[in-house]
Every structure is written in C-alpha cells, then in structure tokens.
Design a protein around this motif. Structure first.
Motif, PDB file in Angstrom:
ATOM      1  N   MET A   1       0.854  -1.190   0.000  1.00  0.00           N
ATOM      2  CA  MET A   1       0.000   0.000   0.000  1.00  0.00           C
ATOM      3  C   MET A   1       0.890   1.241   0.000  1.00  0.00           C
ATOM      4  O   MET A   1       1.765   1.374   0.822  1.00  0.00           O
ATOM      5  CB  MET A   1      -0.893  -0.028   1.245  1.00  0.00           C
ATOM      6  N   SER A   2       0.653   2.136  -0.935  1.00  0.00           N
ATOM      7  CA  SER A   2       1.482   3.344  -1.014  1.00  0.00           C
ATOM      8  C   SER A   2       1.093   4.324   0.093  1.00  0.00           C
ATOM      9  O   SER A   2       0.029   4.232   0.691  1.00  0.00           O
ATOM     10  CB  SER A   2       1.320   4.013  -2.385  1.00  0.00           C
ATOM     11  N   ALA A   3       1.983   5.283   0.346  1.00  0.00           N
ATOM     12  CA  ALA A   3       1.732   6.284   1.387  1.00  0.00           C
ATOM     13  C   ALA A   3       0.467   7.084   1.081  1.00  0.00           C
ATOM     14  O   ALA A   3      -0.287   7.429   1.975  1.00  0.00           O
ATOM     15  CB  ALA A   3       2.934   7.219   1.528  1.00  0.00           C
ATOM     16  N   GLU A   4       0.225   7.372  -0.199  1.00  0.00           N
ATOM     17  CA  GLU A   4      -0.951   8.158  -0.566  1.00  0.00           C
ATOM     18  C   GLU A   4      -2.239   7.396  -0.270  1.00  0.00           C
ATOM     19  O   GLU A   4      -3.200   7.969   0.205  1.00  0.00           O
ATOM     20  CB  GLU A   4      -0.919   8.561  -2.047  1.00  0.00           C
ATOM     21  N   LEU A   5      -2.270   6.094  -0.558  1.00  0.00           N
ATOM     22  CA  LEU A   5      -3.472   5.322  -0.274  1.00  0.00           C
ATOM     23  C   LEU A   5      -3.680   5.216   1.229  1.00  0.00           C
ATOM     24  O   LEU A   5      -4.787   5.320   1.715  1.00  0.00           O
ATOM     25  CB  LEU A   5      -3.385   3.933  -0.907  1.00  0.00           C
ATOM     26  N   LYS A   6      -2.612   5.034   1.946  1.00  0.00           N
ATOM     27  CA  LYS A   6      -2.723   4.934   3.395  1.00  0.00           C
ATOM     28  C   LYS A   6      -3.238   6.250   3.983  1.00  0.00           C
ATOM     29  O   LYS A   6      -4.069   6.232   4.881  1.00  0.00           O
ATOM     30  CB  LYS A   6      -1.369   4.573   3.998  1.00  0.00           C
ATOM     31  N   ILE A  68      -2.965  21.387   0.004  1.00  0.00           N
ATOM     32  CA  ILE A  68      -4.223  21.884   0.579  1.00  0.00           C
ATOM     33  C   ILE A  68      -4.639  20.969   1.733  1.00  0.00           C
ATOM     34  O   ILE A  68      -5.045  21.443   2.797  1.00  0.00           O
ATOM     35  CB  ILE A  68      -5.336  21.973  -0.488  1.00  0.00           C
ATOM     36  N   SER A  69      -4.504  19.682   1.542  1.00  0.00           N
ATOM     37  CA  SER A  69      -4.829  18.733   2.601  1.00  0.00           C
ATOM     38  C   SER A  69      -3.989  19.004   3.844  1.00  0.00           C
ATOM     39  O   SER A  69      -4.502  19.007   4.969  1.00  0.00           O
ATOM     40  CB  SER A  69      -4.600  17.301   2.090  1.00  0.00           C
ATOM     41  N   ARG A  70      -2.710  19.277   3.640  1.00  0.00           N
ATOM     42  CA  ARG A  70      -1.819  19.597   4.759  1.00  0.00           C
ATOM     43  C   ARG A  70      -2.260  20.893   5.456  1.00  0.00           C
ATOM     44  O   ARG A  70      -2.280  20.971   6.685  1.00  0.00           O
ATOM     45  CB  ARG A  70      -0.381  19.720   4.263  1.00  0.00           C
ATOM     46  N   ARG A 106       2.290  15.775   9.783  1.00  0.00           N
ATOM     47  CA  ARG A 106       3.645  15.267   9.513  1.00  0.00           C
ATOM     48  C   ARG A 106       3.675  14.352   8.289  1.00  0.00           C
ATOM     49  O   ARG A 106       4.569  14.456   7.448  1.00  0.00           O
ATOM     50  CB  ARG A 106       4.186  14.531  10.734  1.00  0.00           C
ATOM     51  N   ILE A 107       2.704  13.474   8.188  1.00  0.00           N
ATOM     52  CA  ILE A 107       2.639  12.553   7.046  1.00  0.00           C
ATOM     53  C   ILE A 107       2.421  13.323   5.754  1.00  0.00           C
ATOM     54  O   ILE A 107       3.091  13.082   4.740  1.00  0.00           O
ATOM     55  CB  ILE A 107       1.523  11.508   7.253  1.00  0.00           C
ATOM     56  N   LEU A 108       1.484  14.262   5.774  1.00  0.00           N
ATOM     57  CA  LEU A 108       1.195  15.048   4.574  1.00  0.00           C
ATOM     58  C   LEU A 108       2.392  15.901   4.171  1.00  0.00           C
ATOM     59  O   LEU A 108       2.673  16.052   2.980  1.00  0.00           O
ATOM     60  CB  LEU A 108      -0.057  15.901   4.783  1.00  0.00           C
ATOM     61  N   THR A 109       3.111  16.421   5.144  1.00  0.00           N
ATOM     62  CA  THR A 109       4.322  17.187   4.856  1.00  0.00           C
ATOM     63  C   THR A 109       5.341  16.297   4.157  1.00  0.00           C
ATOM     64  O   THR A 109       5.953  16.701   3.155  1.00  0.00           O
ATOM     65  CB  THR A 109       4.912  17.789   6.147  1.00  0.00           C
ATOM     66  N   ALA A 110       5.503  15.093   4.648  1.00  0.00           N
ATOM     67  CA  ALA A 110       6.451  14.156   4.030  1.00  0.00           C
ATOM     68  C   ALA A 110       6.025  13.785   2.615  1.00  0.00           C
ATOM     69  O   ALA A 110       6.864  13.705   1.704  1.00  0.00           O
ATOM     70  CB  ALA A 110       6.581  12.900   4.892  1.00  0.00           C
ATOM     71  N   ILE A 111       4.733  13.571   2.401  1.00  0.00           N
ATOM     72  CA  ILE A 111       4.234  13.235   1.058  1.00  0.00           C
ATOM     73  C   ILE A 111       4.504  14.382   0.092  1.00  0.00           C
ATOM     74  O   ILE A 111       4.975  14.176  -1.031  1.00  0.00           O
ATOM     75  CB  ILE A 111       2.727  12.884   1.106  1.00  0.00           C
ATOM     76  N   VAL A 112       4.212  15.607   0.525  1.00  0.00           N
ATOM     77  CA  VAL A 112       4.426  16.774  -0.335  1.00  0.00           C
ATOM     78  C   VAL A 112       5.913  16.928  -0.661  1.00  0.00           C
ATOM     79  O   VAL A 112       6.289  17.117  -1.828  1.00  0.00           O
ATOM     80  CB  VAL A 112       3.859  18.062   0.303  1.00  0.00           C
ATOM     81  N   LYS A 113       6.765  16.826   0.351  1.00  0.00           N
ATOM     82  CA  LYS A 113       8.205  16.969   0.121  1.00  0.00           C
ATOM     83  C   LYS A 113       8.734  15.890  -0.807  1.00  0.00           C
ATOM     84  O   LYS A 113       9.542  16.171  -1.695  1.00  0.00           O
ATOM     85  CB  LYS A 113       8.964  16.949   1.454  1.00  0.00           C
TER      86      LYS A 113
END
Length: 123
Positions: A1-6, A68-70, A106-113
């Motif tokens: 499962m990818s980070a985005e799906l999670k 935006i989600s972040r 924190r998770i969304l920040t990591a996904i964006v980065k």
C-alpha cells in the motif's frame, strides 16, 4: 500500500472522528457550536483533498491537492488546540485526536516533500 493510499484511509477515519466530535459540540453552548462548524469544515477537508490528489491530472496537481490537505490538517489542529485550551471539552477526550491531527500534518508534509523532490512516493 502506497503512502498516498494509506493517508486517504487514515484521513477518512480521522474525518469520522471529527464528525462525531462536532455532533457532541453541537449540543453544547453557542461558542462550541461555532467552533464545531470550523472544525467540521477543515477536519473533513483533509481526506477530501487527499482523495482528489489521487486523481490529480499531473504531478503539480497532486502536489497542490496534498498541500491543501496539509493546510487543512494544520487548521484542524489549531481548532482542536483551541477547544482544549479554552476548556470547552475535557482534555483527555482531545489529547488523542490532537495527536492524530499532528501525525496527519507530519505525514502530509512528508508526502508533499517527497513528491516535490521526485522521490519514489511522488506521482
């Protein structure tokens, strides 16, 4: 499962908790009801934007939606902290959901980065 799906699953479960919290707040005083509206809007928007990002038309679109989600997660964290500090709801009821909101940020920040730098989780 990818980070985005999670993150979509996790943010959906978070939104369910926010809805229930806001239902409780709606039964309280005028201030609590007003804050509940703000919290409901931002807290449910996290998952909605993460879902939209999955169908992004491009990498910049994906990054924009996740950003935006972040931002919505950060706003939600603000409203939760305000409820706690104003003592409008018991601290013990809010601590866990505040921690979850912080983790989502924190998770969304990591996904964006990762997406911005073209890492493996980026679209």
């Amino acid at each position: 499962m990818s980070a985005e799906l999670k993150i979509t699953d996790r943010s959906f479960q978070f939104a369910v908790r926010i809805v229930k919290l806001c239902q409780f707040l709606e039964k309280q005083d005028r201030v609590s009801r007003t804050l509940a509206h703000q919290l409901l809007r931002s807290g449910t928007s996290i998952g909605a934007n993460a879902e939209e990002a999955q169908a992004g038309q491009s990498k910049p679109d994906f990054i924009a939606k996740m950003s935006i989600s972040r931002k919505e997660a950060r706003e939600t964290l603000y409203w939760l902290r305000l409820l706690k500090e104003a003592e409008l709801i018991s601290e013990t009821k809010l601590d866990e959901i505040i921690q979850e909101a912080d983790e989502l940020v924190r998770i969304l920040t990591a996904i964006v980065k990762t997406a911005q730098t073209g890492g493996k989780d980026g679209k």
